[in-house]
Design a protein around this motif. Structure first.
Motif, PDB file in Angstrom:
ATOM      1  N   MET A 172       0.829  -1.197   0.000  1.00  0.00           N
ATOM      2  CA  MET A 172       0.000   0.000   0.000  1.00  0.00           C
ATOM      3  C   MET A 172       0.867   1.252   0.000  1.00  0.00           C
ATOM      4  O   MET A 172       0.606   2.208  -0.734  1.00  0.00           O
ATOM      5  CB  MET A 172      -0.921   0.006   1.225  1.00  0.00           C
ATOM      6  CG  MET A 172      -1.880   1.146   1.208  1.00  0.00           C
ATOM      7  SD  MET A 172      -3.363   0.838   2.147  1.00  0.00           S
ATOM      8  CE  MET A 172      -2.765   0.782   3.776  1.00  0.00           C
TER       9      MET A 172
ATOM     10  N   VAL B 294     -10.278  -2.180  -8.806  1.00  0.00           N
ATOM     11  CA  VAL B 294     -10.432  -1.671  -7.435  1.00  0.00           C
ATOM     12  C   VAL B 294     -11.043  -0.277  -7.467  1.00  0.00           C
ATOM     13  O   VAL B 294     -11.880   0.064  -6.641  1.00  0.00           O
ATOM     14  CB  VAL B 294      -9.080  -1.656  -6.696  1.00  0.00           C
ATOM     15  CG1 VAL B 294      -9.217  -0.997  -5.346  1.00  0.00           C
ATOM     16  CG2 VAL B 294      -8.579  -3.063  -6.535  1.00  0.00           C
TER      17      VAL B 294
ATOM     18  N   GLN C  11     -14.696  -0.683  -8.004  1.00  0.00           N
ATOM     19  CA  GLN C  11     -15.340  -1.162  -6.781  1.00  0.00           C
ATOM     20  C   GLN C  11     -15.460  -0.037  -5.770  1.00  0.00           C
ATOM     21  O   GLN C  11     -16.484   0.138  -5.120  1.00  0.00           O
ATOM     22  CB  GLN C  11     -14.536  -2.303  -6.173  1.00  0.00           C
ATOM     23  CG  GLN C  11     -14.635  -3.598  -6.928  1.00  0.00           C
ATOM     24  CD  GLN C  11     -13.821  -4.683  -6.268  1.00  0.00           C
ATOM     25  OE1 GLN C  11     -13.300  -4.519  -5.175  1.00  0.00           O
ATOM     26  NE2 GLN C  11     -13.696  -5.805  -6.931  1.00  0.00           N
ATOM     27  N   ARG C  12     -14.383   0.751  -5.662  1.00  0.00           N
ATOM     28  CA  ARG C  12     -14.403   1.844  -4.699  1.00  0.00           C
ATOM     29  C   ARG C  12     -15.489   2.838  -5.059  1.00  0.00           C
ATOM     30  O   ARG C  12     -16.204   3.344  -4.195  1.00  0.00           O
ATOM     31  CB  ARG C  12     -13.047   2.522  -4.694  1.00  0.00           C
ATOM     32  CG  ARG C  12     -12.697   3.164  -3.386  1.00  0.00           C
ATOM     33  CD  ARG C  12     -11.347   3.750  -3.424  1.00  0.00           C
ATOM     34  NE  ARG C  12     -10.314   2.748  -3.483  1.00  0.00           N
ATOM     35  CZ  ARG C  12      -9.139   2.921  -4.045  1.00  0.00           C
ATOM     36  NH1 ARG C  12      -8.840   4.063  -4.602  1.00  0.00           N
ATOM     37  NH2 ARG C  12      -8.252   1.954  -4.057  1.00  0.00           N
TER      38      ARG C  12
ATOM     39  N   VAL D 275     -18.907   1.300  -4.090  1.00  0.00           N
ATOM     40  CA  VAL D 275     -19.211   1.139  -2.669  1.00  0.00           C
ATOM     41  C   VAL D 275     -19.130   2.461  -1.923  1.00  0.00           C
ATOM     42  O   VAL D 275     -20.019   2.815  -1.167  1.00  0.00           O
ATOM     43  CB  VAL D 275     -18.247   0.121  -2.039  1.00  0.00           C
ATOM     44  CG1 VAL D 275     -18.451   0.037  -0.547  1.00  0.00           C
ATOM     45  CG2 VAL D 275     -18.475  -1.242  -2.659  1.00  0.00           C
ATOM     46  N   PHE D 276     -18.057   3.210  -2.168  1.00  0.00           N
ATOM     47  CA  PHE D 276     -17.839   4.390  -1.336  1.00  0.00           C
ATOM     48  C   PHE D 276     -18.473   5.641  -1.907  1.00  0.00           C
ATOM     49  O   PHE D 276     -18.966   6.485  -1.172  1.00  0.00           O
ATOM     50  CB  PHE D 276     -16.339   4.637  -1.158  1.00  0.00           C
ATOM     51  CG  PHE D 276     -15.704   3.656  -0.221  1.00  0.00           C
ATOM     52  CD1 PHE D 276     -15.092   2.518  -0.687  1.00  0.00           C
ATOM     53  CD2 PHE D 276     -15.722   3.874   1.145  1.00  0.00           C
ATOM     54  CE1 PHE D 276     -14.516   1.609   0.175  1.00  0.00           C
ATOM     55  CE2 PHE D 276     -15.148   2.977   2.004  1.00  0.00           C
ATOM     56  CZ  PHE D 276     -14.541   1.843   1.513  1.00  0.00           C
TER      57      PHE D 276
ATOM     58  N   LEU E 210     -23.573  -2.330  -0.562  1.00  0.00           N
ATOM     59  CA  LEU E 210     -22.910  -2.457   0.733  1.00  0.00           C
ATOM     60  C   LEU E 210     -22.994  -1.182   1.563  1.00  0.00           C
ATOM     61  O   LEU E 210     -22.058  -0.809   2.232  1.00  0.00           O
ATOM     62  CB  LEU E 210     -21.423  -2.803   0.556  1.00  0.00           C
ATOM     63  CG  LEU E 210     -21.162  -4.243   0.121  1.00  0.00           C
ATOM     64  CD1 LEU E 210     -19.764  -4.365  -0.418  1.00  0.00           C
ATOM     65  CD2 LEU E 210     -21.331  -5.158   1.281  1.00  0.00           C
TER      66      LEU E 210
ATOM     67  N   LEU F 133      -8.392   1.111   6.164  1.00  0.00           N
ATOM     68  CA  LEU F 133      -7.513   1.530   5.078  1.00  0.00           C
ATOM     69  C   LEU F 133      -7.240   0.387   4.117  1.00  0.00           C
ATOM     70  O   LEU F 133      -7.218   0.572   2.895  1.00  0.00           O
ATOM     71  CB  LEU F 133      -6.189   2.055   5.651  1.00  0.00           C
ATOM     72  CG  LEU F 133      -6.291   3.422   6.294  1.00  0.00           C
ATOM     73  CD1 LEU F 133      -4.974   3.820   6.902  1.00  0.00           C
ATOM     74  CD2 LEU F 133      -6.709   4.459   5.267  1.00  0.00           C
ATOM     75  N   LEU F 134      -7.058  -0.826   4.663  1.00  0.00           N
ATOM     76  CA  LEU F 134      -6.836  -1.975   3.784  1.00  0.00           C
ATOM     77  C   LEU F 134      -8.077  -2.244   2.933  1.00  0.00           C
ATOM     78  O   LEU F 134      -7.960  -2.528   1.738  1.00  0.00           O
ATOM     79  CB  LEU F 134      -6.499  -3.210   4.616  1.00  0.00           C
ATOM     80  CG  LEU F 134      -5.074  -3.302   5.134  1.00  0.00           C
ATOM     81  CD1 LEU F 134      -4.911  -4.514   6.020  1.00  0.00           C
ATOM     82  CD2 LEU F 134      -4.100  -3.367   3.995  1.00  0.00           C
ATOM     83  N   VAL F 135      -9.245  -2.126   3.559  1.00  0.00           N
ATOM     84  CA  VAL F 135     -10.468  -2.372   2.789  1.00  0.00           C
ATOM     85  C   VAL F 135     -10.597  -1.340   1.677  1.00  0.00           C
ATOM     86  O   VAL F 135     -10.874  -1.656   0.525  1.00  0.00           O
ATOM     87  CB  VAL F 135     -11.702  -2.328   3.721  1.00  0.00           C
ATOM     88  CG1 VAL F 135     -12.966  -2.166   2.926  1.00  0.00           C
ATOM     89  CG2 VAL F 135     -11.772  -3.582   4.537  1.00  0.00           C
ATOM     90  N   LYS F 136     -10.366  -0.089   2.037  1.00  0.00           N
ATOM     91  CA  LYS F 136     -10.555   0.962   1.050  1.00  0.00           C
ATOM     92  C   LYS F 136      -9.510   0.877  -0.051  1.00  0.00           C
ATOM     93  O   LYS F 136      -9.787   1.143  -1.212  1.00  0.00           O
ATOM     94  CB  LYS F 136     -10.476   2.324   1.731  1.00  0.00           C
ATOM     95  CG  LYS F 136     -10.855   3.428   0.804  1.00  0.00           C
ATOM     96  CD  LYS F 136     -11.215   4.688   1.569  1.00  0.00           C
ATOM     97  CE  LYS F 136     -11.704   5.706   0.545  1.00  0.00           C
ATOM     98  NZ  LYS F 136     -11.634   7.042   0.949  1.00  0.00           N
ATOM     99  N   GLY F 137      -8.296   0.486   0.328  1.00  0.00           N
ATOM    100  CA  GLY F 137      -7.234   0.508  -0.660  1.00  0.00           C
ATOM    101  C   GLY F 137      -7.205  -0.696  -1.578  1.00  0.00           C
ATOM    102  O   GLY F 137      -6.857  -0.576  -2.744  1.00  0.00           O
TER     103      GLY F 137
ATOM    104  N   PRO G 116     -12.651  -2.938  -1.775  1.00  0.00           N
ATOM    105  CA  PRO G 116     -13.811  -2.292  -1.174  1.00  0.00           C
ATOM    106  C   PRO G 116     -14.996  -3.230  -0.990  1.00  0.00           C
ATOM    107  O   PRO G 116     -15.869  -2.953  -0.179  1.00  0.00           O
ATOM    108  CB  PRO G 116     -14.151  -1.189  -2.176  1.00  0.00           C
ATOM    109  CG  PRO G 116     -12.896  -0.934  -2.895  1.00  0.00           C
ATOM    110  CD  PRO G 116     -12.180  -2.218  -2.968  1.00  0.00           C
TER     111      PRO G 116
END
Lengths: 198, 761
Positions: free
Chosen positions: A122, A183, A186-187, A190-191, A197, B171-175, B178
């Motif tokens: 990360m 990703v 997906q982000r 979801v966000f 979710l 942070l792991l989930v978001k990065g 998700p």
């Protein structure tokens, strides 16, 4: 073998590597319990005897098998005379306990190393990657959901054999770019759009 | 000339050649966020199976292939059980260790938790609960463990560790993944009913969910790990499906495997294989053929056995709160058990309402824009409020374990501090005794813990970390049950001469077991929230290892379900499905309105007419225009625009892929080429471009109903067959189309809910 074999192999190269990796990891997880439970300090029969008349409470540990894990085999030397043994033993609580310290150590170390690896990755993605890579013009334009859904879905179809990337590095980079896009999608779902979710 | 291009095994005249010719990659697959066509998938599997059986008579190799194909299902179940069990063992051991990390470290080896650290120490009887190798943080930093400053330091370290864990988790989930947040069960229910969510059961989601589940549980938040374990097990199932062609290519078969994987997930969470299978049958799966029952049981057993051999809790127990007593209960105790059931139902309804309201607020207002900050604040509040009270400081599983425990002579916890009269004890059988001061302290501390857990779980479930709700509900119920149990016990002790007690509870007898009340309370609350019936009772009696307590458990579970259903129809998972707008057609409810198919079908009265494709008179360019101008997922094919007689149905994705492929690969296909969906295309003048035959992607047997068909029957057809769309005819001519989304919107409208909340296709 049969005609589907070559295309099968072509399509599932990445997809079948990771399950194999998972299975190898699984094997590593299962090996320690198999060998380790024989360590003698990890098996015991523990008898706790409360105070009885003028005898104080005591804890007895002994390495016996599960069948022999009772007051008569473990409590030695017996603090009460023969006719009181039964009454004393009724009060004692004996439990057979078994554990594997190697399994615990291995699992905790595996877990911490995976967390460490994820953190490093990360950090790499957030700090180092933007400096290395030039901004890719193909990922910049906005993904308007409706219009590009078809083209995106076609892009998700596995590429025919001719257009394959050449070196291993390019293939890895391509896979990484695709993963990052996934990703990001997906982000957003979801966000940002709270479509799932929530 | 014309080229025959077989798209691979559609219904119709598929010969031996169809199977050996490789279908176009992409034809027969589905787009993301779309529903699968169950009928097509099942018929493809039957075709495949028939091919293999026919060919098995030809050679030994083909025979071996057919045997291995039949055996592949069982092999897959074995792998799923092994992987799910190992991951559950990893999660259990790591979570146990990290939870204790908030309080101190073990000097004998940092990887030991408190219990294992003190395993080997030779202590005397009087201080058998302390050990020198375990150092709390204040002991480590300051050198001493008592005093105000040490307490503050411990408090501070506890909060810091909790915040670090939860921040790392979010942070792991978001990065990385998700999709790994939340419980996972509503989405898995939707996937099992035929929906496609790409990436939801993928490798990264599996890894991140496993890692962050441990972090979330260890941070002291009021959540459990059972729901996320089901998600983890289904991810394992999905990933291992890729090893076998039979399951990789067929979405319907894959969902059978996922049902079995869900059973394995619950089995390792509770150590209850039968309960796991029943949970999968009752709560998670949509179609559950009998073959899946046997295979799920196998997977659940293998998973439980694997977990047992890893032995996370010592003594070969699978769950931390395994109950080992078998004290009898009396018929009159059914009254407090039913009271617990009513409490469970009321709490369940209250929790569902408030949690949905909070999640809706998170979804629609600015609260949803700060997920990391939200997790931070909730963890801070939970940790700060939890530390002072010993019953909230310990992990929820340990709390449940202590509440389920029946007090023996050697128990030295506060909850077992009764006034002992050693002269009247015979052996290890303790009678009902008066409560000592320790019990009274424990009672009000537990009451405070109950209030805190009731409110904080509402804000915790649904956050952007993996969160389950079995353990918090069981904790709420167990606390309520234990309080009631101790109250009844003291009532029986002080008033043993009352009429209701004198018959069976004389002085000196051991008649009331508060641990049993805690168990019944836990079952009642869990039933009130999830509305589980049979699976709940079976899980609880597998936890207790005996059939004595089935009647109290059933009484409480039934009462709680009735009370909760009277207040609100849906369980928590169905409520979340409705909140997110997933296209889940509820299989349990009856559709009781008198509407007809023509009221629901599209196009409506004022809409432009149905977009159709003719069987042999449209060019490639016409079809491409239609496809780009409309967004429908499929188009009916008719004989001609004038007659509107139905030929079949073609999917948008298959059309696009075939046309693109034909333009690139086949020679002679240009924009003015005619597309022909029939076997025998009309003859054309020799100067015209070659014909594109797309017979193989056409579904020749679409389901049709007439316009006067009552909607009850249409809804029933959609449910039982798993349809995606259904064509409506009038006097034999095509009139319109009903899709699953239309059916869902209609049901929502009839129930006075917002039909626009059905989001997906």
């Amino acid at each position: 073998l049969f005609p589907q074999a070559p295309t099968m192999f072509a399509q599932c190269s990445w997809n079948s590597v990771s399950p194999v990796v998972l299975l190898v990891l699984l094997g590593c997880l299962l090996c320690p319990p198999a060998q380790a439970s024989k360590s003698s300090e990890d098996i015991r029969c523990k008898c706790i005897c409360p105070p009885y008349r003028n005898i104080s409470g005591h804890i007895y540990n002994k390495n016996v098998s599960q069948k022999d894990c009772n007051c008569l085999h473990v409590v030695e030397p017996m603090p009460v005379p023969g006719n009181d043994v039964e009454a004393y033993c009724l009060l004692c609580e004996c439990k057979y306990e078994e554990r594997s310290t190697t399994t615990i150590k291995v699992i905790i170390i595996i877990y911490l190393s995976v967390v460490g690896a994820l953190l490093l990755y990360m950090a790499f993605l957030v700090l180092v990657d933007p400096l290395i890579r030039k901004p890719d013009p193909y990922t910049q334009p906005l993904h308007n959901e409706e219009e590009s859904e078809d083209t995106r879905s076609l892009a998700a179809v596995p590429t025919p054999a001719g257009a394959r990337a050449n070196t291993v590095l390019e293939r890895v980079e391509g896979a990484q770019q695709r993963w990052k896009r996934q990703v990001q999608e997906q982000r957003k779902t979801v966000f940002d759009r709270h479509k799932m979710l929530s | 000339g014309f080229s025959t291009y077989n798209g691979g095994g559609m219904n119709g005249k598929s010969t031996m050649m169809d199977f050996l010719e490789e279908p176009l990659p992409g034809v027969g697959t589905y787009e993301d966020f779309n529903t699968i066509d169950w009928v097509r998938e099942k018929s493809r599997d039957r075709d495949r199976h028939r091919e293999i059986t026919n060919r098995s008579k030809e050679s030994t190799w083909a025979l071996l292939h057919s045997v291995s194909d039949a055996f592949s299902g069982w092999l897959l179940m074995l792998f799923i059980g092994l992987l799910a069990g190992s991951l559950a063992g990893l999660i259990d051991i790591s979570a146990h260790w990290m939870t204790d990390l908030k309080e101190g470290v073990c000097l004998a080896g940092f990887w030991f938790n408190h219990e294992h650290c003190c395993w080997k120490s030779n202590t005397t009887f009087t201080d058998r609960d302390k050990c020198p190798e375990w150092k709390s943080w204040s002991q480590l930093i300051l050198g001493y463990g008592e005093g105000a400053f040490a307490y503050i330091l411990n408090y501070f370290m506890y909060v810091v560790w909790a915040l670090m864990f939860s921040l790392l988790a979010v942070l792991l989930v978001k990065g990385f993944a998700p999709y790994a947040c939340g419980s996972g069960i509503p989405e898995i229910k939707t996937i099992l009913s035929g929906f496609i969510i790409r990436g939801y059961l993928g490798k990264w989601t599996l890894v991140i969910k496993t890692i962050t589940l441990v972090l979330a549980v260890s941070s002291g938040l009021s959540l459990g790990k059972e729901g996320p374990l089901v998600h983890v097990a289904c991810c394992c199932g999905n990933i291992l499906c890729h090893l076998f062609t039979k399951y990789r290519k067929n979405e319907a078969k894959r969902r059978e495997v996922l049902s079995a994987a869900a059973a394995a997930g619950v089995s390792v969470a509770f150590g209850a294989p039968i309960g796991g299978v029943l949970f999968s049958l009752e709560e998670v799966s949509y179609y559950f053929p009998l073959k899946t029952l046997w295979r799920s049981f196998f997977a659940a057993l293998v998973a439980a056995f694997t977990l047992r051999s890893i032995n996370p809790f010592g003594n070969s127990r699978l769950v931390l709160f395994y109950v080992e007593f078998h004290m009898p209960w009396h018929l009159l105790e059914l009254v407090p058990f039913i009271l617990l059931g009513i409490f469970g139902g009321l709490w369940g309804a209250f929790f569902i309402r408030s949690n949905i309201a909070w999640c809706r607020r998170r979804k629609t207002t600015r609260l949803g824009k700060y997920p990391v900050l939200e997790v931070f604040v909730v963890t801070a509040i939970t940790a700060i409020l939890a530390f002072p009270n010993e019953y909230t400081r310990m992990s929820t599983s340990e709390l449940i374990s202590e509440l389920f425990n029946d007090c023996g002579i050697l128990d030295s916890s506060k909850l077992c501090e009764y006034v002992n009269d050693f002269n009247s004890t015979k052996g290890d059988d303790l009678p009902d005794r008066a409560a000592g001061p320790g019990v009274y302290t424990a009672m009000w501390q537990l009451a405070l813990a109950l209030i805190m857990k009731v409110f904080i779980t509402i804000f915790t479930f649904g956050m952007k970390v993996p969160s389950g709700l079995f353990i918090p509900s069981m904790a709420v119920g167990a606390i309520a049950g234990r309080l009631l149990g101790v109250a009844v016990e003291q009532l029986a002790f002080y008033h043993h001469d009352w009429a209701i007690f004198s018959g069976w509870c004389s002085q000196g007898a051991d008649c009331i077991t508060p641990g049993l009340y805690a168990m019944v309370g836990a079952a009642a609350c869990l039933g009130g929230v999830t509305r589980m019936t049979v699976s709940l009772v079976v899980i609880m009696f597998e936890l207790t290892g005996g059939l004595e307590y089935i009647v109290p458990l059933m009484a409480a579970a039934m009462t709680s379900k009735w009370v909760a259903d009277a207040i609100g129809r849906e369980g928590i998972y169905d409520a979340h499905i409705r909140l997110n707008g997933y296209p889940f057609l509820e299989a349990k409810e009856e559709f009781s309105h008198k509407t007809r198919a023509m009221d629901v079908m599209r196009p409506r009265k004022n809409d432009p007419p149905l977009t159709v494709i003719t069987q042999d008179s449209m060019t490639v360019e016409d079809v491409e225009t239609i496809v780009t101008k409309t967004t429908y997922s499929g188009y009916p094919v008719v004989v001609s625009r004038a007659s509107q007689r139905l030929v079949g149905f073609v999917l948008r994705r298959d059309l696009i892929i075939s046309i693109e492929n034909a333009r690139k690969k086949q020679d002679g296909i240009v924009s003015t080429s005619i597309i022909c969906f029939t076997d025998y295309c009309p003859p054309l003048p020799p100067s015209s471009p070659s014909v594109l035959k797309l017979r193989s992607i056409l579904d020749l047997s679409p389901f049709t109903v007439t316009d006067e068909t009552p909607m009850e029957i249409v809804v029933d057809i959609f449910r039982k067959l798993g349809l995606r769309q259904c064509l409506v005819t009038h006097n034999g001519k095509l009139l319109g189309i009903i899709t699953k989304k239309d059916v869902l919107k209609h049901i929502a409208q009839m129930a006075n809910q917002d039909p626009e909340s059905i989001l997906f296709n």
